[in-house]
Design a protein around this motif. Structure first.
Motif, PDB file in Angstrom:
ATOM      1  N   ARG A  30       0.801  -1.228   0.000  1.00  0.00           N
ATOM      2  CA  ARG A  30       0.000   0.000   0.000  1.00  0.00           C
ATOM      3  C   ARG A  30       0.836   1.282   0.000  1.00  0.00           C
ATOM      4  O   ARG A  30       0.401   2.319   0.468  1.00  0.00           O
ATOM      5  CB  ARG A  30      -0.987   0.010   1.157  1.00  0.00           C
ATOM      6  CG  ARG A  30      -1.949  -1.153   1.088  1.00  0.00           C
ATOM      7  CD  ARG A  30      -2.849  -1.197   2.275  1.00  0.00           C
ATOM      8  NE  ARG A  30      -3.693  -2.379   2.178  1.00  0.00           N
ATOM      9  CZ  ARG A  30      -4.910  -2.442   2.617  1.00  0.00           C
ATOM     10  NH1 ARG A  30      -5.461  -1.433   3.194  1.00  0.00           N
ATOM     11  NH2 ARG A  30      -5.587  -3.554   2.491  1.00  0.00           N
ATOM     12  N   ALA A  31       2.025   1.187  -0.571  1.00  0.00           N
ATOM     13  CA  ALA A  31       2.888   2.363  -0.667  1.00  0.00           C
ATOM     14  C   ALA A  31       2.676   3.111  -1.973  1.00  0.00           C
ATOM     15  O   ALA A  31       2.934   4.303  -2.065  1.00  0.00           O
ATOM     16  CB  ALA A  31       4.360   1.946  -0.548  1.00  0.00           C
ATOM     17  N   VAL A  32       2.171   2.406  -2.988  1.00  0.00           N
ATOM     18  CA  VAL A  32       2.076   2.955  -4.338  1.00  0.00           C
ATOM     19  C   VAL A  32       0.718   2.606  -4.932  1.00  0.00           C
ATOM     20  O   VAL A  32       0.181   1.531  -4.695  1.00  0.00           O
ATOM     21  CB  VAL A  32       3.189   2.351  -5.230  1.00  0.00           C
ATOM     22  CG1 VAL A  32       3.038   2.786  -6.672  1.00  0.00           C
ATOM     23  CG2 VAL A  32       4.559   2.719  -4.707  1.00  0.00           C
ATOM     24  N   GLU A  33       0.181   3.533  -5.713  1.00  0.00           N
ATOM     25  CA  GLU A  33      -1.052   3.283  -6.459  1.00  0.00           C
ATOM     26  C   GLU A  33      -0.798   3.660  -7.905  1.00  0.00           C
ATOM     27  O   GLU A  33      -0.288   4.745  -8.180  1.00  0.00           O
ATOM     28  CB  GLU A  33      -2.188   4.119  -5.880  1.00  0.00           C
ATOM     29  CG  GLU A  33      -3.512   3.915  -6.594  1.00  0.00           C
ATOM     30  CD  GLU A  33      -4.611   4.749  -5.974  1.00  0.00           C
ATOM     31  OE1 GLU A  33      -5.278   4.251  -5.050  1.00  0.00           O
ATOM     32  OE2 GLU A  33      -4.777   5.906  -6.410  1.00  0.00           O
ATOM     33  N   ARG A  46       0.743   7.300  -7.889  1.00  0.00           N
ATOM     34  CA  ARG A  46       0.652   8.028  -6.624  1.00  0.00           C
ATOM     35  C   ARG A  46       1.459   7.302  -5.568  1.00  0.00           C
ATOM     36  O   ARG A  46       1.415   6.081  -5.474  1.00  0.00           O
ATOM     37  CB  ARG A  46      -0.802   8.116  -6.150  1.00  0.00           C
ATOM     38  CG  ARG A  46      -1.663   9.011  -7.002  1.00  0.00           C
ATOM     39  CD  ARG A  46      -3.097   9.126  -6.501  1.00  0.00           C
ATOM     40  NE  ARG A  46      -3.163   9.405  -5.078  1.00  0.00           N
ATOM     41  CZ  ARG A  46      -4.075   8.894  -4.261  1.00  0.00           C
ATOM     42  NH1 ARG A  46      -4.997   8.073  -4.713  1.00  0.00           N
ATOM     43  NH2 ARG A  46      -4.082   9.201  -2.985  1.00  0.00           N
ATOM     44  N   PHE A  47       2.188   8.067  -4.766  1.00  0.00           N
ATOM     45  CA  PHE A  47       2.902   7.520  -3.629  1.00  0.00           C
ATOM     46  C   PHE A  47       2.059   7.832  -2.408  1.00  0.00           C
ATOM     47  O   PHE A  47       1.747   8.989  -2.134  1.00  0.00           O
ATOM     48  CB  PHE A  47       4.294   8.139  -3.527  1.00  0.00           C
ATOM     49  CG  PHE A  47       5.132   7.855  -4.747  1.00  0.00           C
ATOM     50  CD1 PHE A  47       5.689   6.598  -4.937  1.00  0.00           C
ATOM     51  CD2 PHE A  47       5.340   8.826  -5.701  1.00  0.00           C
ATOM     52  CE1 PHE A  47       6.445   6.330  -6.063  1.00  0.00           C
ATOM     53  CE2 PHE A  47       6.098   8.566  -6.827  1.00  0.00           C
ATOM     54  CZ  PHE A  47       6.655   7.309  -7.007  1.00  0.00           C
ATOM     55  N   LEU A  48       1.692   6.790  -1.672  1.00  0.00           N
ATOM     56  CA  LEU A  48       0.709   6.923  -0.604  1.00  0.00           C
ATOM     57  C   LEU A  48       1.354   7.034   0.775  1.00  0.00           C
ATOM     58  O   LEU A  48       2.345   6.366   1.065  1.00  0.00           O
ATOM     59  CB  LEU A  48      -0.237   5.720  -0.642  1.00  0.00           C
ATOM     60  CG  LEU A  48      -0.906   5.469  -1.997  1.00  0.00           C
ATOM     61  CD1 LEU A  48      -1.635   4.149  -1.985  1.00  0.00           C
ATOM     62  CD2 LEU A  48      -1.843   6.605  -2.343  1.00  0.00           C
ATOM     63  N   ASP A  49       0.773   7.841   1.601  1.00  0.00           N
ATOM     64  CA  ASP A  49       1.107   7.939   3.020  1.00  0.00           C
ATOM     65  C   ASP A  49       2.580   8.207   3.309  1.00  0.00           C
ATOM     66  O   ASP A  49       3.049   7.883   4.390  1.00  0.00           O
ATOM     67  CB  ASP A  49       0.667   6.674   3.766  1.00  0.00           C
ATOM     68  CG  ASP A  49      -0.833   6.431   3.650  1.00  0.00           C
ATOM     69  OD1 ASP A  49      -1.590   7.424   3.586  1.00  0.00           O
ATOM     70  OD2 ASP A  49      -1.236   5.261   3.626  1.00  0.00           O
ATOM     71  N   GLY A  50       3.306   8.754   2.394  1.00  0.00           N
ATOM     72  CA  GLY A  50       4.707   9.088   2.629  1.00  0.00           C
ATOM     73  C   GLY A  50       5.609   7.884   2.848  1.00  0.00           C
ATOM     74  O   GLY A  50       6.759   8.042   3.245  1.00  0.00           O
ATOM     75  N   LEU A  60      11.166   0.690  -3.711  1.00  0.00           N
ATOM     76  CA  LEU A  60      10.122   1.536  -4.295  1.00  0.00           C
ATOM     77  C   LEU A  60       9.882   1.152  -5.754  1.00  0.00           C
ATOM     78  O   LEU A  60       8.733   1.032  -6.190  1.00  0.00           O
ATOM     79  CB  LEU A  60      10.506   3.010  -4.190  1.00  0.00           C
ATOM     80  CG  LEU A  60       9.519   4.011  -4.765  1.00  0.00           C
ATOM     81  CD1 LEU A  60       8.148   3.881  -4.110  1.00  0.00           C
ATOM     82  CD2 LEU A  60      10.067   5.437  -4.599  1.00  0.00           C
ATOM     83  N   ALA A  61      10.953   0.935  -6.490  1.00  0.00           N
ATOM     84  CA  ALA A  61      10.815   0.522  -7.892  1.00  0.00           C
ATOM     85  C   ALA A  61      10.039  -0.795  -7.987  1.00  0.00           C
ATOM     86  O   ALA A  61       9.166  -0.946  -8.850  1.00  0.00           O
ATOM     87  CB  ALA A  61      12.187   0.390  -8.541  1.00  0.00           C
TER      88      ALA A  61
END
Length: 142
Positions: A30-33, A46-50, A60-61
Motif C-alpha cells: 500500500r505504498a504505491v497506487e 501516486r505515492f501513498l502515506d509518505g 520503491l521501484a
C-alpha cells in the motif's frame, strides 16, 4: 446478414467501452497506487502515506512495477472478458464460427493463469488478498 451486423455493432460498442477503461491498483504494501489505461499504459502514479520516504530505491521501484503489472493483467483480463462472446460460434449462422484469439500471444502467458493460484504467490499473500479491510483500498476499474 442481420447477425453479422449485430456482431459488428457489438464489437464497436465493446471497443468504445474499452477505449475509456482503466484499472487502478495499489501495491501489496500500500505504498504505491498506479492506474493503467486501455492499452496497459501507465496513466497515473501516486505515492501513498509518505511510505516512499523510508523505502530504498529498489524497494520503491519493485512496488511500482508490481502494482503496474497487476493493473496491466487486470486490464488484459477485462479485454479478454469483453471480447469472449465474439470467440464463440454463432448458434444461428454456421458460417460465423467465432474469432480464434491467442490471448497468451497478445498479452503473455501470465494472463491465462488463475490470479488466486498464480506461481510465486505465497499462501500469506493469498490470505492477505482475501482480507478486505476497507473498500477504498480495493483495486478498481473505471
Amino acid at each position: 446478414m442481420a447477425e453479422l451486423e449485430t456482431v459488428q455493432a457489438a464489437v464497436a460498442k465493446a471497443e468504445t467501452e474499452l477505449r475509456r477503461a482503466s484499472f487502478t491498483v495499489r501495491s501489496r504494501d500500500r505504498a504505491v497506487e498506479v492506474t493503467v489505461g486501455p492499452q496497459g499504459e501507465l496513466t497515473a502514479l501516486r505515492f501513498l502515506d509518505g511510505k516512499y520516504r523510508t523505502m530504498a530505491a529498489g524497494e520503491l521501484a519493485a512496488c511500482v512495477l508490481e502494482a503496474a503489472e497487476r493493473a496491466r493483467t487486470q486490464m488484459s483480463r477485462h479485454v479478454m472478458e469483453t471480447f469472449e462472446p465474439f470467440t464463440r460460434p454463432s448458434t444461428g449462422v454456421s458460417e460465423l464460427t467465432g474469432v480464434d484469439i491467442d490471448w497468451a500471444d497478445i498479452f503473455g502467458p501470465a494472463v491465462l493463469e488463475d490470479p488466486r493460484t498464480a506461481p510465486g504467490r505465497s499462501a500469506r499473500n493469498r490470505l492477505r488478498d482475501e482480507i478486505n479491510e476497507d473498500t477504498e483500498d480495493e483495486d478498481h476499474h473505471v
